[in-house]
Design a protein around this motif. Structure first.
Motif, PDB file in Angstrom:
ATOM      1  N   ARG A   1      -7.969  -8.144  -2.998  1.00 41.20           N
ATOM      2  CA  ARG A   1      -6.744  -7.349  -3.146  1.00 41.20           C
ATOM      3  C   ARG A   1      -5.686  -7.805  -2.157  1.00 41.20           C
TER       4      ARG A   1
ATOM      5  N   PHE B   1      -7.811   7.993  -3.452  1.00 42.36           N
ATOM      6  CA  PHE B   1      -7.818   6.702  -4.123  1.00 42.36           C
ATOM      7  C   PHE B   1      -8.947   6.650  -5.143  1.00 42.36           C
TER       8      PHE B   1
ATOM      9  N   TRP C   1       2.530  -7.730 -10.340  1.00 44.98           N
ATOM     10  CA  TRP C   1       1.428  -8.246  -9.542  1.00 44.98           C
ATOM     11  C   TRP C   1       0.418  -8.961 -10.437  1.00 44.98           C
TER      12      TRP C   1
ATOM     13  N   GLN D   1       0.726   6.517  -7.065  1.00 51.80           N
ATOM     14  CA  GLN D   1      -0.478   7.304  -7.293  1.00 51.80           C
ATOM     15  C   GLN D   1      -0.178   8.791  -7.207  1.00 51.80           C
TER      16      GLN D   1
ATOM     17  N   MET E   1      -4.533   6.112 -11.575  1.00 51.44           N
ATOM     18  CA  MET E   1      -5.138   5.583 -10.363  1.00 51.44           C
ATOM     19  C   MET E   1      -5.579   6.683  -9.406  1.00 51.44           C
TER      20      MET E   1
ATOM     21  N   ILE F   1       5.181   1.016 -10.678  1.00 51.60           N
ATOM     22  CA  ILE F   1       4.267   0.316  -9.781  1.00 51.60           C
ATOM     23  C   ILE F   1       4.966  -0.826  -9.055  1.00 51.60           C
TER      24      ILE F   1
ATOM     25  N   TYR G   1       0.819  -1.205   0.000  1.00 54.41           N
ATOM     26  CA  TYR G   1       0.000   0.000   0.000  1.00 54.41           C
ATOM     27  C   TYR G   1       0.858   1.262   0.000  1.00 54.41           C
TER      28      TYR G   1
ATOM     29  N   ARG H   1       3.689   1.546  -1.568  1.00 51.31           N
ATOM     30  CA  ARG H   1       4.119   1.712  -2.962  1.00 51.31           C
ATOM     31  C   ARG H   1       2.973   2.222  -3.829  1.00 51.31           C
ATOM     32  N   TRP H   2       1.769   1.714  -3.582  1.00 49.92           N
ATOM     33  CA  TRP H   2       0.607   2.215  -4.310  1.00 49.92           C
ATOM     34  C   TRP H   2       0.457   3.720  -4.126  1.00 49.92           C
ATOM     35  N   ARG H   3       0.535   4.160  -2.873  1.00 48.32           N
ATOM     36  CA  ARG H   3       0.353   5.587  -2.592  1.00 48.32           C
ATOM     37  C   ARG H   3       1.410   6.413  -3.323  1.00 48.32           C
TER      38      ARG H   3
END
Length: 434
Positions: free
Chosen positions: A324, A369, A313, A291, A388, A306, A284, A286-288
């Motif tokens: 998820r 998000f 992934w 994004q 995203m 990503i 999460y 890394r997602w943030r």
């Protein structure tokens, strides 16, 4: 960098209502709101308008009342003054008078503003006017402090290209504010953004400013030679970086202290292992990060951005929390403990590097998000190239909107990292007790 005006701050008994009025008048966005602070403006631009709640005993300004002077008022231009003035009374504004600069109104809180017309420009604040007893002295003070130049005709204010003009109105029997005394209110003040608080504070004192009582916070409060308060605010990006680094360092340091032999045993969070929980938290994070990058680059993140040091992934993950999280867990199974530690450092360095590239005036930009994995969302024409996360004025459906300065923190908005770190600590304590 010369000090610049970050915020024009108005006092109000109802900050949100007054912010709504000025947002409509000046076509501004809400950038921050309580319980944080009420700030409106154009994303990425200064100055903004901010609104301070007043203390008990506050006296609102009354035009031409020497006992309750306005202290500071604004000149505002709009493309169509007639159309604007048609709705001002409905929103609580009061007509005052007409003078050579334009039509004078009072906003719903009583602050006067002068409304002029400029058909060739968007609504904007053109001038900030300070009441004082000695206009020449106050103009010289701000010209030196803010690196502004006299405007033509001579004596008609000071200014520079990136700021509203400052003007100074001589008032007979001038009654200066005595901040923080509510019986002698400031009515409005400026927040100045500076690179070096100590140097600017000392410079202001040499120019004739005085230091006002410290009320907490990170910005010294000064008064100009006429008594108007102003705050000397730091550049906040270094502080945001430190907040992030301090929080992430706790995570990294505790992971490095764990015996790798314990990281594959279940029971930490349900049947999850320490290894699973760490991979989940870092996924999460890394997602943030990607994004945020996508939101400001106006392009979709690359696969490498990503994935970072991981393998790709799984694709086509259903839009449920369980699915998820299961995909995150599966993707991390083949990573070694050392690879997870390396990933934690990669996240730290990449996040700090991103903040270095972000302009200071975008720290308050809001992001959120977006359910990018849903086909209905992926087909939305506003979802430019599958981004995203976007700024909220581009994708209003974005979830959990936060300003960048909070969004980048690993515990926002729901103490995610702390909750899982506590689970790891509790499991380790139970193992040591056996």
């Amino acid at each position: 960098m010369s000090p610049q005006i970050r915020n024009i701050v108005l006092e109000a008994t109802d900050p949100q209502a007054l912010a709504s009025f000025y947002a409509d008048l000046l076509d501004l966005q809400v950038l921050r709101r309580p319980p944080d602070w009420m700030v409106i403006g154009h994303e990425g631009r200064y100055p903004r308008l901010a609104f301070d709640p007043v203390s008990e005993g506050y006296q609102p300004p009354r035009w031409r009342d020497p006992a309750n002077p306005p202290q500071v008022h604004l000149h505002i231009s709009v493309p169509d003054r007639t159309a604007t003035e048609a709705w001002l009374p409905e929103r609580g504004a009061t007509w005052l008078e007409e003078d050579s600069d334009g039509h004078l109104w009072a906003d719903p809180a009583g602050h006067p503003f002068c409304l002029a017309e400029d058909r060739g420009h968007e609504p904007r604040i053109t001038t900030i006017v300070f009441d004082c007893a000695d206009p020449a002295r106050l103009a010289a003070f701000y010209a030196e402090l803010l690196d502004m130049r006299p405007l033509e005709p001579a004596g008609d204010g000071i200014g520079r290209d990136d700021s509203p003009t400052l003007r100074f109105a001589q008032v007979a029997d001038y009654r200066p504010p005595r901040w923080p005394d509510p019986a002698y209110p400031q009515q409005a003040h400026l927040d100045l953004q500076v690179d070096d608080q100590q140097a600017v504070t000392e410079h202001a004192l040499r120019l004739g400013a005085t230091r006002l009582p410290d009320m907490g916070g990170d910005a010294p409060v000064m008064a100009d030679p006429a008594g108007h308060p102003f705050c000397v605010c730091p550049v906040y990006t270094p502080k945001i970086k430190k907040m992030y680094d301090d929080a992430w360092s706790v995570w990294v340091d505790e992971l490095r202290a764990i015996d790798p032999a314990l990281t594959r045993a279940g029971g930490v969070c349900g049947d999850w292992t320490i290894h699973d929980v760490v991979g989940h938290v870092q996924a999460y994070a890394r997602w943030r990060l990607v994004q945020l990058r996508g939101a400001f680059a106006h392009r979709a993140p690359t696969q490498q951005e990503i994935d970072g040091p991981r393998d790709p992934w799984p694709e086509a993950v259903p839009n449920t929390t369980e699915a998820r999280n299961a995909a995150i867990r599966t993707a991390g199974l083949n990573l070694t403990w050392e690879q997870l530690l390396e990933e934690a450092e990669w996240i730290r360095q990449q996040t700090l590097s991103f903040l270095d590239t972000l302009d200071e005036n975008l720290i308050d930009a809001r992001v959120g998000f977006a359910p990018f994995w849903e086909p209905t969302f992926a087909d939305d024409p506003r979802n430019i190239e599958g981004l995203m996360v976007r700024r909220l004025d581009e994708i209003p459906e974005a979830e959990q909107p936060l300003p960048v300065w909070r969004f980048v923190q690993p515990d926002e908005p729901d103490k995610h990292m702390t909750e899982h770190l506590d689970q790891i600590r509790g499991w380790l304590a139970r193992q040591n007790a056996q």
